[in-house]
Design a protein around this motif. Structure first.
Motif, PDB file in Angstrom:
ATOM      1  N   VAL A 132       0.833  -1.156   0.025  1.00 40.13           N
ATOM      2  CA  VAL A 132       0.128   0.197  -0.084  1.00 40.13           C
ATOM      3  C   VAL A 132       0.816   1.303  -0.114  1.00 40.13           C
ATOM      4  O   VAL A 132       1.907   1.386   0.765  1.00 40.13           O
ATOM      5  N   ARG A 133       0.453   2.103  -0.934  1.00 40.59           N
ATOM      6  CA  ARG A 133       1.410   3.448  -0.854  1.00 40.59           C
ATOM      7  C   ARG A 133       0.173   4.568  -0.565  1.00 40.59           C
ATOM      8  O   ARG A 133      -0.533   4.707  -1.146  1.00 40.59           O
ATOM      9  N   ASP A 134       0.754   5.474   0.038  1.00 41.30           N
ATOM     10  CA  ASP A 134       0.034   6.700   0.027  1.00 41.30           C
ATOM     11  C   ASP A 134       0.206   7.845  -1.056  1.00 41.30           C
ATOM     12  O   ASP A 134       1.003   7.346  -2.006  1.00 41.30           O
ATOM     13  N   ARG A 135      -0.384   8.838  -1.105  1.00 42.07           N
ATOM     14  CA  ARG A 135      -0.417   9.809  -2.291  1.00 42.07           C
ATOM     15  C   ARG A 135       0.877  10.316  -2.559  1.00 42.07           C
ATOM     16  O   ARG A 135       1.127  10.716  -3.770  1.00 42.07           O
ATOM     17  N   HIS A 136       1.786  10.244  -1.850  1.00 42.33           N
ATOM     18  CA  HIS A 136       3.013  10.842  -2.024  1.00 42.33           C
ATOM     19  C   HIS A 136       4.257   9.590  -2.175  1.00 42.33           C
ATOM     20  O   HIS A 136       5.344   9.800  -2.445  1.00 42.33           O
ATOM     21  N   SER A 228      -2.311   0.180 -14.276  1.00 42.60           N
ATOM     22  CA  SER A 228      -1.597  -1.136 -14.564  1.00 42.60           C
ATOM     23  C   SER A 228      -0.181  -1.073 -15.167  1.00 42.60           C
ATOM     24  O   SER A 228      -0.042   0.019 -15.765  1.00 42.60           O
ATOM     25  N   ALA A 229       0.505  -2.138 -14.889  1.00 40.12           N
ATOM     26  CA  ALA A 229       1.936  -2.012 -15.492  1.00 40.12           C
ATOM     27  C   ALA A 229       2.431  -3.440 -15.470  1.00 40.12           C
ATOM     28  O   ALA A 229       1.985  -4.233 -14.813  1.00 40.12           O
ATOM     29  N   ALA A 245       1.119  -5.621 -12.684  1.00 45.45           N
ATOM     30  CA  ALA A 245       0.958  -4.896 -11.375  1.00 45.45           C
ATOM     31  C   ALA A 245      -0.521  -4.163 -11.537  1.00 45.45           C
ATOM     32  O   ALA A 245      -0.840  -3.528 -12.751  1.00 45.45           O
ATOM     33  N   THR A 246      -1.214  -4.023 -10.721  1.00 43.72           N
ATOM     34  CA  THR A 246      -2.552  -3.193 -10.805  1.00 43.72           C
ATOM     35  C   THR A 246      -2.733  -2.498  -9.385  1.00 43.72           C
ATOM     36  O   THR A 246      -2.624  -2.862  -8.448  1.00 43.72           O
ATOM     37  N   LEU A 247      -3.315  -1.104  -9.753  1.00 35.22           N
ATOM     38  CA  LEU A 247      -3.332  -0.148  -8.705  1.00 35.22           C
ATOM     39  C   LEU A 247      -4.578  -0.053  -8.510  1.00 35.22           C
ATOM     40  O   LEU A 247      -5.554   0.465  -9.450  1.00 35.22           O
ATOM     41  N   LEU A 248      -5.045  -0.203  -7.226  1.00 39.53           N
ATOM     42  CA  LEU A 248      -6.451  -0.023  -6.630  1.00 39.53           C
ATOM     43  C   LEU A 248      -6.779   1.017  -5.932  1.00 39.53           C
ATOM     44  O   LEU A 248      -6.061   0.951  -4.569  1.00 39.53           O
ATOM     45  N   PRO A 249      -7.271   1.962  -6.120  1.00 39.42           N
ATOM     46  CA  PRO A 249      -7.470   3.109  -5.258  1.00 39.42           C
ATOM     47  C   PRO A 249      -8.400   2.752  -3.860  1.00 39.42           C
ATOM     48  O   PRO A 249      -9.430   1.961  -3.983  1.00 39.42           O
ATOM     49  N   LEU A 250      -7.974   3.317  -2.785  1.00 37.58           N
ATOM     50  CA  LEU A 250      -8.757   3.060  -1.483  1.00 37.58           C
ATOM     51  C   LEU A 250      -9.484   4.443  -1.295  1.00 37.58           C
ATOM     52  O   LEU A 250      -9.095   5.184  -0.936  1.00 37.58           O
ATOM     53  N   PRO A 251     -10.751   4.340  -1.617  1.00 36.68           N
ATOM     54  CA  PRO A 251     -11.647   5.488  -1.775  1.00 36.68           C
ATOM     55  C   PRO A 251     -11.720   6.162  -0.330  1.00 36.68           C
ATOM     56  O   PRO A 251     -11.997   7.397  -0.005  1.00 36.68           O
ATOM     57  N   GLU A 252     -11.557   5.421   0.922  1.00 33.87           N
ATOM     58  CA  GLU A 252     -11.880   6.007   2.182  1.00 33.87           C
ATOM     59  C   GLU A 252     -10.599   6.900   2.284  1.00 33.87           C
ATOM     60  O   GLU A 252     -10.791   7.688   3.557  1.00 33.87           O
ATOM     61  N   HIS A 253      -9.481   6.589   1.596  1.00 30.56           N
ATOM     62  CA  HIS A 253      -8.285   7.361   1.960  1.00 30.56           C
ATOM     63  C   HIS A 253      -8.024   7.820   0.762  1.00 30.56           C
ATOM     64  O   HIS A 253      -7.028   7.177  -0.419  1.00 30.56           O
ATOM     65  N   PRO A 254      -8.224   9.034   0.097  1.00 29.18           N
ATOM     66  CA  PRO A 254      -7.849   9.751  -0.985  1.00 29.18           C
ATOM     67  C   PRO A 254      -6.426   9.817  -1.458  1.00 29.18           C
ATOM     68  O   PRO A 254      -5.391   9.974  -0.504  1.00 29.18           O
ATOM     69  N   HIS A 261       0.399  -7.477  -7.553  1.00 29.42           N
ATOM     70  CA  HIS A 261       1.186  -7.969  -8.485  1.00 29.42           C
ATOM     71  C   HIS A 261       0.866  -9.674  -8.669  1.00 29.42           C
ATOM     72  O   HIS A 261       0.724 -10.413  -7.684  1.00 29.42           O
ATOM     73  N   ASN A 262       0.532  -9.897  -9.852  1.00 30.03           N
ATOM     74  CA  ASN A 262       0.087 -11.124 -10.086  1.00 30.03           C
ATOM     75  C   ASN A 262       1.357 -11.798 -11.380  1.00 30.03           C
ATOM     76  O   ASN A 262       1.697 -11.236 -12.116  1.00 30.03           O
ATOM     77  N   PRO A 263       1.574 -13.027 -10.918  1.00 30.41           N
ATOM     78  CA  PRO A 263       2.326 -13.654 -12.080  1.00 30.41           C
ATOM     79  C   PRO A 263       1.903 -13.700 -13.355  1.00 30.41           C
ATOM     80  O   PRO A 263       0.800 -13.989 -13.546  1.00 30.41           O
ATOM     81  N   ARG A 264       2.680 -13.237 -14.355  1.00 33.77           N
ATOM     82  CA  ARG A 264       2.080 -13.086 -15.564  1.00 33.77           C
ATOM     83  C   ARG A 264       1.907 -14.496 -16.306  1.00 33.77           C
ATOM     84  O   ARG A 264       2.640 -15.458 -16.198  1.00 33.77           O
ATOM     85  N   PRO A 265       0.594 -14.783 -16.950  1.00 35.27           N
ATOM     86  CA  PRO A 265       0.256 -16.067 -17.571  1.00 35.27           C
ATOM     87  C   PRO A 265       1.187 -16.349 -18.572  1.00 35.27           C
ATOM     88  O   PRO A 265       1.797 -15.514 -19.189  1.00 35.27           O
ATOM     89  N   GLY A 266       1.301 -17.624 -18.847  1.00 32.97           N
ATOM     90  CA  GLY A 266       2.449 -17.973 -19.975  1.00 32.97           C
ATOM     91  C   GLY A 266       3.771 -17.703 -19.739  1.00 32.97           C
ATOM     92  O   GLY A 266       4.701 -17.897 -20.566  1.00 32.97           O
ATOM     93  N   THR A 267       4.207 -17.651 -18.354  1.00 34.17           N
ATOM     94  CA  THR A 267       5.698 -17.534 -18.204  1.00 34.17           C
ATOM     95  C   THR A 267       5.657 -18.681 -16.839  1.00 34.17           C
ATOM     96  O   THR A 267       4.593 -19.094 -16.369  1.00 34.17           O
TER      97      THR A 267
END
Length: 288
Positions: A132-136, A228-229, A245-254, A261-267
């Motif tokens: 988890v990372r904050d806005r900075h 995503s990346a 990698a998928t970034l999911l916002p946490l609405p309760e904490h703007p 991170h998910n292992p890429r399929p096919g690897t």
């Protein structure tokens, strides 16, 4: 064709504005806004004239606004109406957009620790990496898998700073030089969301003083947004691993994001990751 489409979109926005204001007005009772109840009402909620008086605008003007007429509006007036109708932050931003204005910048809020629910989700994501990372871009929580796979240590406090200054991070990232411009541009885009927050400028200035690569990229003023990346890692003990990698916002904490991170399929990333985690005595669940 373009003007006809624009007209249809404009009409649709006016219709949505009318229905939105009516629905918000209907859910607010006089008692909710400390007004005396004048007896039985034909319809629930506040009357138009009551909203106008409480917001400090003319009754005719508010009626025209709710009817979706082409009138001039300001953020100050919309804020007053939002207060009367007890709108939440998302509803307030929606009102701005329907009225044809850009929503005001998100307020600066302090970095907060993840909730117990988010922490449980982060741990349940193991053996896959997550944090988890904050806005900075400061880390507020990192699971054990992320520490092992990406090499995060206790002295890694900020995702951006670690990317540019941690030699281990640079060695791990297979395409570090190609990713650096996008990382910098994404941080600038986030900074633009909080124009009155000096912390972004401080982080950038401090990092530019110690990283010539960041200084050069920051001076370009490039901006990019992504949710995503693809992250390719050359790990000394596990070889090449590729993650989505998928970034999911946490609405309760703007501004705060859960980054998973998910292992890429096919690897063979899944197998390499599980073998690496076993080497570090981390529990890897059996399939099924």
């Amino acid at each position: 064709m373009a003007s006809a489409h624009s007209s249809l979109s404009h009409d649709g926005r006016r219709t949505e504005l009318r229905e939105f204001l009516r629905s918000r007005r209907a859910r607010v009772s006089p008692g909710d806004v400390q007004m005396p109840d004048s007896g039985r009402r034909r319809t629930p909620g506040l009357r138009r004239e009551e909203v106008a008086v409480l917001a400090g605008v003319g009754v005719s003007w508010y009626t025209w606004l709710e009817q979706g007429r082409a009138i001039k509006v300001s953020g100050q007036v919309l804020d007053a109406i939002a207060r009367v109708l007890l709108l939440g932050s998302a509803e307030r931003a929606h009102l701005y957009r329907l009225a044809g204005l850009n929503p005001p910048p998100a307020p600066s809020v302090p970095s907060v620790e993840p909730s117990p629910e988010v922490r449980r989700l982060l741990e349940a994501w193991s053996p896959r990496p997550g944090y988890v990372r904050d806005r900075h871009w400061n880390f507020t929580a990192v699971n054990d898998a992320a520490r092992v796979v990406f090499g995060y240590h206790e002295n890694d406090h900020n995702c951006l700073v670690s990317f540019f200054t941690n030699a281990r991070q640079r060695a791990l990232h297979q395409h570090w030089a190609e990713a650096a411009p996008d990382v910098t541009a994404a941080f600038r885009a986030d900074a633009a969301r909080y124009p009155d927050d000096p912390e972004f400028g401080r982080i950038a200035a401090d990092l530019a003083a110690v990283s010539p690569e960041f200084a050069e990229l920051w001076a370009r003023h490039d901006v990019a947004e992504h949710t995503s990346a693809v992250k390719a890692i050359d790990h000394p003990d596990a070889g090449t691993m590729i993650f989505d990698a998928t970034l999911l916002p946490l609405p309760e904490h703007p501004g705060h994001h859960l980054v998973l991170h998910n292992p890429r399929p096919g690897t063979d990333t899944q197998q390499r990751m599980e073998s690496l985690l076993r080497q570090h005595s981390l529990v890897v669940p059996h399939p099924g």
